[in-house]
Motif scaffolding. Structure first.
Motif, PDB file in Angstrom:
ATOM      1  N   GLY A 305      11.157   5.032 -35.090  1.00 12.49           N
ATOM      2  CA  GLY A 305      10.245   5.558 -36.316  1.00 12.49           C
ATOM      3  C   GLY A 305       9.620   5.396 -36.853  1.00 12.49           C
ATOM      4  O   GLY A 305       8.264   4.937 -36.232  1.00 12.49           O
ATOM      5  N   GLY A 306       9.801   4.756 -37.691  1.00  9.57           N
ATOM      6  CA  GLY A 306       8.281   4.522 -38.329  1.00  9.57           C
ATOM      7  C   GLY A 306       7.598   3.246 -38.633  1.00  9.57           C
ATOM      8  O   GLY A 306       6.610   3.006 -39.345  1.00  9.57           O
ATOM      9  N   LEU A 307       8.502   2.108 -38.246  1.00  7.89           N
ATOM     10  CA  LEU A 307       7.786   0.827 -37.898  1.00  7.89           C
ATOM     11  C   LEU A 307       6.686   0.899 -37.137  1.00  7.89           C
ATOM     12  O   LEU A 307       5.964  -0.377 -37.370  1.00  7.89           O
ATOM     13  CB  LEU A 307       8.844  -0.404 -36.525  1.00  7.89           C
ATOM     14  N   PRO A 308       6.373   1.298 -36.314  1.00  7.81           N
ATOM     15  CA  PRO A 308       4.829   1.274 -35.393  1.00  7.81           C
ATOM     16  C   PRO A 308       3.916   1.548 -36.396  1.00  7.81           C
ATOM     17  O   PRO A 308       3.099   0.863 -36.922  1.00  7.81           O
ATOM     18  CB  PRO A 308       4.798   1.838 -34.304  1.00  7.81           C
ATOM     19  N   GLU A 309       3.945   1.837 -38.057  1.00 13.25           N
ATOM     20  CA  GLU A 309       3.311   2.823 -38.272  1.00 13.25           C
ATOM     21  C   GLU A 309       3.046   1.080 -39.389  1.00 13.25           C
ATOM     22  O   GLU A 309       1.856   1.344 -40.545  1.00 13.25           O
ATOM     23  CB  GLU A 309       3.977   4.143 -39.277  1.00 13.25           C
ATOM     24  N   VAL A 310       3.738  -0.123 -39.815  1.00 15.67           N
ATOM     25  CA  VAL A 310       4.106  -0.505 -40.701  1.00 15.67           C
ATOM     26  C   VAL A 310       4.140  -2.040 -39.986  1.00 15.67           C
ATOM     27  O   VAL A 310       2.641  -2.648 -40.397  1.00 15.67           O
ATOM     28  CB  VAL A 310       5.648  -1.082 -41.354  1.00 15.67           C
ATOM     29  N   ASN A 311       4.634  -2.281 -38.627  1.00 17.41           N
ATOM     30  CA  ASN A 311       3.966  -3.618 -38.600  1.00 17.41           C
ATOM     31  C   ASN A 311       3.536  -3.423 -37.069  1.00 17.41           C
ATOM     32  O   ASN A 311       3.783  -2.211 -36.558  1.00 17.41           O
ATOM     33  CB  ASN A 311       6.010  -3.890 -37.550  1.00 17.41           C
ATOM     34  N   SER A 312       2.306  -4.125 -37.029  1.00 16.47           N
ATOM     35  CA  SER A 312       1.486  -4.319 -35.839  1.00 16.47           C
ATOM     36  C   SER A 312       1.864  -5.336 -34.972  1.00 16.47           C
ATOM     37  O   SER A 312       1.881  -6.320 -34.411  1.00 16.47           O
ATOM     38  CB  SER A 312       0.044  -4.253 -36.610  1.00 16.47           C
ATOM     39  N   ASP A 313       2.175  -4.429 -33.554  1.00 14.25           N
ATOM     40  CA  ASP A 313       2.317  -4.948 -32.476  1.00 14.25           C
ATOM     41  C   ASP A 313       1.167  -6.747 -32.055  1.00 14.25           C
ATOM     42  O   ASP A 313      -0.280  -6.214 -31.739  1.00 14.25           O
ATOM     43  CB  ASP A 313       2.472  -4.196 -31.073  1.00 14.25           C
ATOM     44  N   GLY A 314       2.011  -7.390 -31.529  1.00 14.96           N
ATOM     45  CA  GLY A 314       1.130  -8.809 -31.240  1.00 14.96           C
ATOM     46  C   GLY A 314       0.278  -9.279 -32.722  1.00 14.96           C
ATOM     47  O   GLY A 314      -0.532 -10.403 -32.565  1.00 14.96           O
ATOM     48  N   PHE A 315      -0.003  -8.623 -34.059  1.00 10.32           N
ATOM     49  CA  PHE A 315      -0.678  -9.470 -34.591  1.00 10.32           C
ATOM     50  C   PHE A 315       0.539  -9.437 -35.695  1.00 10.32           C
ATOM     51  O   PHE A 315      -0.013 -10.774 -36.401  1.00 10.32           O
ATOM     52  CB  PHE A 315      -1.271  -8.183 -35.532  1.00 10.32           C
ATOM     53  N   SER A 316       1.548  -8.502 -36.948  1.00 15.60           N
ATOM     54  CA  SER A 316       1.894  -9.124 -37.660  1.00 15.60           C
ATOM     55  C   SER A 316       3.486  -9.736 -36.953  1.00 15.60           C
ATOM     56  O   SER A 316       3.966 -10.200 -38.029  1.00 15.60           O
ATOM     57  CB  SER A 316       2.125  -8.074 -38.429  1.00 15.60           C
ATOM     58  N   GLY A 317       3.765  -9.279 -35.538  1.00 15.13           N
ATOM     59  CA  GLY A 317       5.046  -9.857 -35.414  1.00 15.13           C
ATOM     60  C   GLY A 317       5.107  -8.731 -33.824  1.00 15.13           C
ATOM     61  O   GLY A 317       4.060  -8.556 -33.402  1.00 15.13           O
ATOM     62  N   TYR A 318       6.284  -8.643 -33.319  1.00 14.47           N
ATOM     63  CA  TYR A 318       6.461  -7.401 -32.023  1.00 14.47           C
ATOM     64  C   TYR A 318       7.242  -6.492 -31.806  1.00 14.47           C
ATOM     65  O   TYR A 318       8.045  -6.877 -33.226  1.00 14.47           O
ATOM     66  CB  TYR A 318       5.902  -8.681 -30.767  1.00 14.47           C
ATOM     67  N   LEU A 319       6.881  -5.726 -31.772  1.00 18.41           N
ATOM     68  CA  LEU A 319       7.712  -4.477 -31.557  1.00 18.41           C
ATOM     69  C   LEU A 319       7.941  -3.736 -29.751  1.00 18.41           C
ATOM     70  O   LEU A 319       7.797  -4.432 -28.876  1.00 18.41           O
ATOM     71  CB  LEU A 319       7.179  -2.977 -32.001  1.00 18.41           C
ATOM     72  N   SER A 320       9.428  -3.949 -30.011  1.00 19.60           N
ATOM     73  CA  SER A 320      10.366  -3.810 -28.578  1.00 19.60           C
ATOM     74  C   SER A 320      11.350  -2.472 -28.652  1.00 19.60           C
ATOM     75  O   SER A 320      11.586  -1.806 -29.786  1.00 19.60           O
ATOM     76  CB  SER A 320      11.619  -4.884 -27.949  1.00 19.60           C
ATOM     77  N   ASP A 321      11.418  -2.073 -27.271  1.00 18.10           N
ATOM     78  CA  ASP A 321      12.384  -0.508 -27.186  1.00 18.10           C
ATOM     79  C   ASP A 321      14.180  -0.818 -27.792  1.00 18.10           C
ATOM     80  O   ASP A 321      14.356  -2.243 -28.366  1.00 18.10           O
ATOM     81  CB  ASP A 321      12.800  -0.126 -25.798  1.00 18.10           C
ATOM     82  N   VAL A 322      14.717  -0.238 -28.978  1.00 16.57           N
ATOM     83  CA  VAL A 322      15.867  -0.306 -29.441  1.00 16.57           C
ATOM     84  C   VAL A 322      16.772  -0.996 -28.322  1.00 16.57           C
ATOM     85  O   VAL A 322      17.462  -0.823 -27.402  1.00 16.57           O
ATOM     86  CB  VAL A 322      16.415   0.465 -29.664  1.00 16.57           C
ATOM     87  N   GLY A 323      17.471  -2.276 -28.507  1.00 16.01           N
ATOM     88  CA  GLY A 323      18.311  -2.931 -28.062  1.00 16.01           C
ATOM     89  C   GLY A 323      18.159  -3.478 -26.745  1.00 16.01           C
ATOM     90  O   GLY A 323      18.798  -4.062 -26.166  1.00 16.01           O
ATOM     91  N   ASN A 324      16.782  -4.261 -26.571  1.00 23.87           N
ATOM     92  CA  ASN A 324      15.692  -4.959 -26.021  1.00 23.87           C
ATOM     93  C   ASN A 324      16.031  -5.797 -26.654  1.00 23.87           C
ATOM     94  O   ASN A 324      15.253  -6.611 -26.792  1.00 23.87           O
ATOM     95  CB  ASN A 324      14.148  -4.210 -25.372  1.00 23.87           C
ATOM     96  N   VAL A 325      17.743  -6.881 -26.449  1.00 21.36           N
ATOM     97  CA  VAL A 325      17.742  -8.309 -27.749  1.00 21.36           C
ATOM     98  C   VAL A 325      16.914  -9.277 -25.855  1.00 21.36           C
ATOM     99  O   VAL A 325      15.982  -9.628 -26.914  1.00 21.36           O
ATOM    100  CB  VAL A 325      18.714  -8.419 -27.705  1.00 21.36           C
ATOM    101  N   ASP A 326      17.291  -9.105 -25.055  1.00 21.52           N
ATOM    102  CA  ASP A 326      15.740 -10.084 -24.196  1.00 21.52           C
ATOM    103  C   ASP A 326      14.614 -10.092 -25.016  1.00 21.52           C
ATOM    104  O   ASP A 326      13.796 -11.347 -25.367  1.00 21.52           O
ATOM    105  CB  ASP A 326      15.535  -9.827 -22.924  1.00 21.52           C
ATOM    106  N   GLU A 327      13.736  -8.921 -24.591  1.00 25.36           N
ATOM    107  CA  GLU A 327      12.496  -8.923 -25.125  1.00 25.36           C
ATOM    108  C   GLU A 327      12.212  -9.114 -26.489  1.00 25.36           C
ATOM    109  O   GLU A 327      11.755 -10.253 -26.664  1.00 25.36           O
ATOM    110  CB  GLU A 327      11.389  -7.294 -25.373  1.00 25.36           C
ATOM    111  N   MET A 328      13.426  -9.231 -27.393  1.00 23.95           N
ATOM    112  CA  MET A 328      13.022  -9.584 -28.698  1.00 23.95           C
ATOM    113  C   MET A 328      12.928 -10.715 -28.785  1.00 23.95           C
ATOM    114  O   MET A 328      11.970 -11.741 -29.681  1.00 23.95           O
ATOM    115  CB  MET A 328      13.917  -8.738 -30.106  1.00 23.95           C
ATOM    116  N   ALA A 329      14.015 -11.988 -28.446  1.00 23.38           N
ATOM    117  CA  ALA A 329      14.171 -12.577 -28.131  1.00 23.38           C
ATOM    118  C   ALA A 329      12.958 -13.109 -27.801  1.00 23.38           C
ATOM    119  O   ALA A 329      12.511 -14.377 -28.045  1.00 23.38           O
ATOM    120  CB  ALA A 329      15.393 -14.064 -27.401  1.00 23.38           C
ATOM    121  N   LEU A 330      12.044 -13.437 -26.363  1.00 24.94           N
ATOM    122  CA  LEU A 330      11.091 -13.497 -25.943  1.00 24.94           C
ATOM    123  C   LEU A 330      10.014 -13.166 -26.566  1.00 24.94           C
ATOM    124  O   LEU A 330       9.647 -14.864 -27.344  1.00 24.94           O
ATOM    125  CB  LEU A 330      10.808 -13.820 -24.241  1.00 24.94           C
ATOM    126  N   ASN A 331      10.308 -12.538 -27.935  1.00 22.00           N
ATOM    127  CA  ASN A 331       9.007 -12.199 -28.435  1.00 22.00           C
ATOM    128  C   ASN A 331       9.298 -13.241 -29.895  1.00 22.00           C
ATOM    129  O   ASN A 331       7.815 -13.771 -29.852  1.00 22.00           O
ATOM    130  CB  ASN A 331       8.605 -10.755 -29.489  1.00 22.00           C
TER     131      ASN A 331
END
Ligand code: GMT
Length: 376
Positions: A305-331
């Protein structure tokens, strides 16, 4: 200008946006009339420029469903006449745009012309409005609005994809009032009630609906707390809360997770937080993520959705594909691994939030209102 704002008065993002918008407009000298079924949760003070008119729906046993739209459109007609209101701004298409259109028509019969601005917020389009039972009425009332705005480009694209929309949709992103976010987070006793000094505080705030993927929040936290000392603060209430509490018990982390329920202390809770989790299935915008960033909290979110318009990947946090909890935890662990990295992300979160400062966004609404009134 004299403006009526129609919204849901609950803890949901659309109601929060509508209320904060109305309060800021009032501070800038406009006369604002909130019209809804109970006083909006963020509307603490009424004053000369801020009015609240309650919509009452009398219970009658004949009705299996009480006719809220009818009561709302009647109330709109009465209030427009009583206060000489010049414009209706309805937040959330269902049923507000529909009721607003009916009010417009009734007023037209009496020679009163009033423009209606409809702001689309997300679930009114992506989840509820798209249901075949509602779609014709939602399409109709969007097309009959004088101005249509959406809170992100993603929501605009979805609306045009899902509905047969003839009107132009103007993107006006949600906003944040940064000045009010200065909370005395240094008060040590408050933080120590929530977590030990060495523990990172991770927070999730939502209405605990399926779309928020609450089990993912718990699973991400489970992986984080295996690596570093941490606490999870779960703020809000909704249908998925009990299941989440059970999952925490099953995973043996119940003592590390605090469930708060709905809270009016969001800024304070965020001011103690080190990381915010929002792994939603979809978000038209993700106001909770913006509120977190405005309190210096980096965000781990999905990229839908609109999350990439709000959260900036590698800057204000990280974005991952829906359900990719492994990557979210690593980030999450990448952000939390040391104080200097965390502080960098915290600063960047605030910098990103500043783009959504209410002082930049509010004039966009004011311009739309003025044009709509002039054109009507
Ligand atoms: O599901 C929610 O978060 C509530 C919902 C609402 O209608 O209040 O939020 C929607 O509007 C918010 C304000 O514009 C957006 O920040 C949320 O992303 C949006 N929710 C969804 O799209 C799921």
């Amino acid at each position: 200008m004299k403006i009526a704002i129609v919204c849901y008065p609950t803890f949901g993002g659309s109601g929060v946006v509508a209320t904060e918008l109305g309060l800021e407009l009032a501070r800038r000298g406009h006369e604002i009339h909130f019209i809804t079924y109970s006083q909006p949760v963020r509307l603490a003070l009424l004053n000369a420029n801020v009015h609240y008119h309650e919509v009452n729906v009398p219970e009658y046993p004949l009705f299996h469903y009480q006719p809220y739209e009818l009561a709302l459109s009647s109330k709109l007609v009465d209030m427009v006449k009583l206060y000489q209101i010049e414009l209706l701004h309805v937040h959330y298409a269902i049923p507000h745009a529909y009721a607003g259109y009916m009010a417009k028509q009734m007023l037209k019969e009496e020679g009163i012309k009033i423009p209606m601005v409809t702001t689309l917020h997300g679930t009114d389009i992506t989840l509820v409005g798209n249901h075949p039972f509602y779609k014709p009425a939602v399409t109709f009332s969007i097309n009959k609005s004088d101005v249509v705005t959406s809170v992100s480009q993603s929501l605009k694209d979805n609306t045009l994809k899902l509905f047969d929309i003839k009107k132009e949709i103007v993107v006006i992103p949600n906003f944040i009032e940064l000045d009010t976010k200065k909370i005395d987070s240094d008060i040590p006793c408050y933080r120590s009630v929530l977590a030990k000094q060495e523990e990172r505080i991770i927070t999730h705030i939502s209405n605990f609906r399926k779309v928020k993927r609450i089990p993912d929040v718990i699973k991400i936290f489970y992986k984080i707390q295996k690596e570093i000392p941490a606490k999870l603060l779960m703020v809000g209430d909704g249908p998925e809360k009990e299941k989440a509490e059970r999952l925490c018990n099953e995973l043996g982390i119940a003592d590390k997770v605090i469930f708060f329920g709905n809270s009016n202390e969001i800024d304070r809770i965020l001011s103690y937080s080190d990381l915010f989790l929002l792994p939603s299935e979809t978000e038209s915008f993700g106001l909770a993520a913006l509120e977190a960033m405005a309190c210096n909290v980096p965000v781990i979110s999905s990229n839908s959705g609109g999350l990439p318009e709000v959260n900036s990947d590698g800057f204000s946090g990280y974005l991952s594909d829906v359900g990719n909890v492994d990557e979210m935890a690593l980030n999450a662990l990448r952000i939390l691994k040391d104080d200097s990295t965390l502080n960098n992300f915290k600063e960047n979160a605030l910098k990103t939030a500043m783009k959504f400062d209410i002082r930049n966004i509010l004039p966009l609404y004011e311009a739309i209102y003025r044009n709509a009134i002039d054109d009507s």
